[in-house]
Write an enzyme that holds these catalytic residues in place. Structure first.
Site, PDB file in Angstrom:
ATOM      1  N   PHE A 109       0.808  -1.219   0.000  1.00  0.00           N
ATOM      2  CA  PHE A 109       0.000   0.000   0.000  1.00  0.00           C
ATOM      3  C   PHE A 109       0.844   1.272   0.000  1.00  0.00           C
ATOM      4  O   PHE A 109       0.385   2.332  -0.439  1.00  0.00           O
ATOM      5  CB  PHE A 109      -0.967  -0.010   1.193  1.00  0.00           C
ATOM      6  CG  PHE A 109      -0.384   0.418   2.514  1.00  0.00           C
ATOM      7  CD1 PHE A 109      -0.605   1.687   3.020  1.00  0.00           C
ATOM      8  CD2 PHE A 109       0.364  -0.475   3.281  1.00  0.00           C
ATOM      9  CE1 PHE A 109      -0.095   2.072   4.246  1.00  0.00           C
ATOM     10  CE2 PHE A 109       0.878  -0.101   4.509  1.00  0.00           C
ATOM     11  CZ  PHE A 109       0.651   1.187   4.988  1.00  0.00           C
ATOM     12  N   LYS A 110       2.091   1.167   0.445  1.00  0.00           N
ATOM     13  CA  LYS A 110       2.944   2.349   0.492  1.00  0.00           C
ATOM     14  C   LYS A 110       3.192   2.936  -0.905  1.00  0.00           C
ATOM     15  O   LYS A 110       3.487   4.126  -1.034  1.00  0.00           O
ATOM     16  CB  LYS A 110       4.287   2.011   1.142  1.00  0.00           C
ATOM     17  CG  LYS A 110       4.204   1.334   2.506  1.00  0.00           C
ATOM     18  CD  LYS A 110       3.658   2.238   3.579  1.00  0.00           C
ATOM     19  CE  LYS A 110       3.537   1.562   4.922  1.00  0.00           C
ATOM     20  NZ  LYS A 110       4.790   1.304   5.604  1.00  0.00           N
ATOM     21  N   ASP A 111       3.056   2.112  -1.952  1.00  0.00           N
ATOM     22  CA  ASP A 111       3.262   2.613  -3.307  1.00  0.00           C
ATOM     23  C   ASP A 111       2.268   3.715  -3.656  1.00  0.00           C
ATOM     24  O   ASP A 111       2.598   4.632  -4.416  1.00  0.00           O
ATOM     25  CB  ASP A 111       3.108   1.477  -4.329  1.00  0.00           C
ATOM     26  CG  ASP A 111       4.224   0.459  -4.258  1.00  0.00           C
ATOM     27  OD1 ASP A 111       5.390   0.865  -4.084  1.00  0.00           O
ATOM     28  OD2 ASP A 111       3.938  -0.746  -4.370  1.00  0.00           O
TER      29      ASP A 111
END
Length: 462
Positions: A109-111
């Protein structure tokens, strides 16, 4: 739109300056002076829109110093790298809506935030003809997403700290196999909290910060949180009827992802509750359920991205809990430093419980949830998502739609998944090609002076 510090020690600054400052110069975290809102009619007008259009509708309310055309281009470029046309699609399995946040370049999800932040940095640096040194700490996913967000970008050097031996093997490879000259990986002999403390210590040294143009990619950077607000709104549009409230279940370590949900709620998103799911590192669960925010020892678990005790972004929420009183925020963190805890009165705990509920999920429950969910639905959860699903099944009841944030692809945590299911994990090509690649990583003790000397030595040699 201007930005202030949770600790009240800076003159409010515009968005681009907030992005570049990262950690506020007074040691606090940056927040908008006001949270802009949208009406139910505006929310409905976005139904059926692309992810990029929803992102522009949300982000543009917080950004008034980047021309609309440029902001649209930044958003389009950031999400062109995602493998799914919906960027963050929602799938329904056994009554649970799974918000898939793992279709970016590093399958986490950090992308969603770091592709945007990397492009923002590049845009602002080019405009100002400046360079910057990014300093970040990771418990696993932030590091690889940050590295892939800025690798090869002109004018940017990045140093990422991770706790040695405490990320998954895939997470480590996604970082250390990037050999671009502007990327420096550091394995720290300690925990994620040690890494985070080292970063915040150097970011708080204003002379060093200025001399080396330090910037932050951790969720202490407001732009990270802002980008994450978008997928809460996008998921609601995919799941809910007009005006219908939903529950979001969020596997949580550093409180950044769930704080983005809180911001979406304050903007006007119909939310019934934010469900905060923790693993054995359950300081936030103890805080929500009983007001006990006391630091313990970090436990190594199946969900390493949540192996955190001191949740940096919790400070942003406390600013609102304490009625935007910077003095109370400073008092709380002075107590945390001196005593290893923050004390809340009964009224403050009750107010937290109006917005949040929480449950802690242990190793056996995580494995059981992965195995059972696969058997029941044919859908494979990673261990972080399994924590969120298990907590939701414990706490969420009734007919309110339940949206569980799926924060990573299960192939990033194959050992946990195999232990839970007895079956090999289908490996995406982006992970398979990591095997056998050359790697580069330096090792340091958990000491901020050692980090300072490493950065000086590296930057002098470049």
């Amino acid at each position: 739109m201007r930005y202030l510090s949770t600790r009240g020690g800076i003159t409010p600054i515009p968005f681009k300056d907030a992005v570049m400052m990262g950690l506020a110069d007074d040691g606090g975290l940056l927040l908008p002076e006001t949270i802009p809102t949208f009406t139910p009619e505006e929310l409905e007008s976005w139904r059926g829109s692309s992810y990029q259009d929803v992102a522009f509708a949300i982000i543009s309310r917080f950004v008034d110093d980047i021309p609309a055309h440029d902001l649209r281009q930044l958003i389009e470029r950031s999400y062109a790298t995602f493998s799914h046309p919906g960027v963050t699609p929602v799938v329904k399995k056994d009554g649970v809506h799974i918000l898939e946040l793992f279709h970016g370049v590093t399958l986490a999800f950090k992308d969603v935030a770091l592709q945007f932040l990397g492009n923002l940095f590049e845009y602002i640096l080019a405009e100002r003809n400046e360079t910057m040194t990014i300093l970040g700490a990771t418990s696993g996913d932030t590091g690889s997403a940050a590295i892939h967000g800025v690798r090869g970008k002109k004018g940017i050097t990045i140093f990422i700290l991770h706790p040695e031996g405490k990320t998954s093997p895939v997470q480590a490879l996604q970082m250390t196999s990037v050999l671009d000259a502007n990327v420096h990986n550091i394995a720290v002999s300690g925990t994620f909290d040690d890494c985070q403390d080292m970063v915040k210590s150097l970011m708080g040294d204003l002379e060093f910060k200025k001399n080396y143009s330090l910037g932050a990619v951790n969720s202490i950077n407001w732009a990270r949180v802002l980008a994450q607000v978008v997928y809460y709104v996008y998921a609601w549009l995919k799941v809910a009827a007009p005006g219908q409230k939903v529950i979001f279940s969020v596997p949580t370590g550093n409180f950044g992802d769930i704080f983005a949900g809180y911001v979406a709620w304050q903007m006007g998103l119909p939310v019934e509750k934010l469900l905060l799911a923790t693993n054995e590192n359950n300081i936030l669960t103890r805080c929500i359920t009983s007001g006990d925010y006391s630091v313990g020892s970090v436990v190594q678990t199946l969900s390493p991205s949540m192996d955190i005790q001191v949740a940096s972004n919790f400070e942003r929420y406390l600013f609102y809990l304490f009625d935007r009183n910077p003095a109370r925020v400073k008092e709380a963190f002075a107590q945390l430093k001196a005593e290893g805890r923050i004390t809340f009165n009964s009224g403050e705990t009750a107010r937290m419980q109006q917005k949040f509920c929480s449950a802690s999920v242990d190793r056996e429950q995580t494995l059981q949830t992965i195995g059972n969910f696969l058997a029941e639905t044919g859908y494979l959860l990673d261990p972080h998502t399994a924590v969120g699903v298990r907590a939701a099944r414990e706490l969420a009841a009734g007919d309110t739609p339940l949206i569980c944030l799926s924060t990573a692809h299960p192939a990033k945590f194959d050992e946990a998944v195999i232990a839970a299911t007895g079956k090999p994990v289908p490996v995406p090509e982006s992970i398979a090609k990591l095997q056998g690649l050359p790697t580069r990583c330096d090792r340091l003790p958990a000491d901020q002076q050692a980090l300072r000397e490493y950065i000086v030595r590296t930057m002098t040699a470049s």
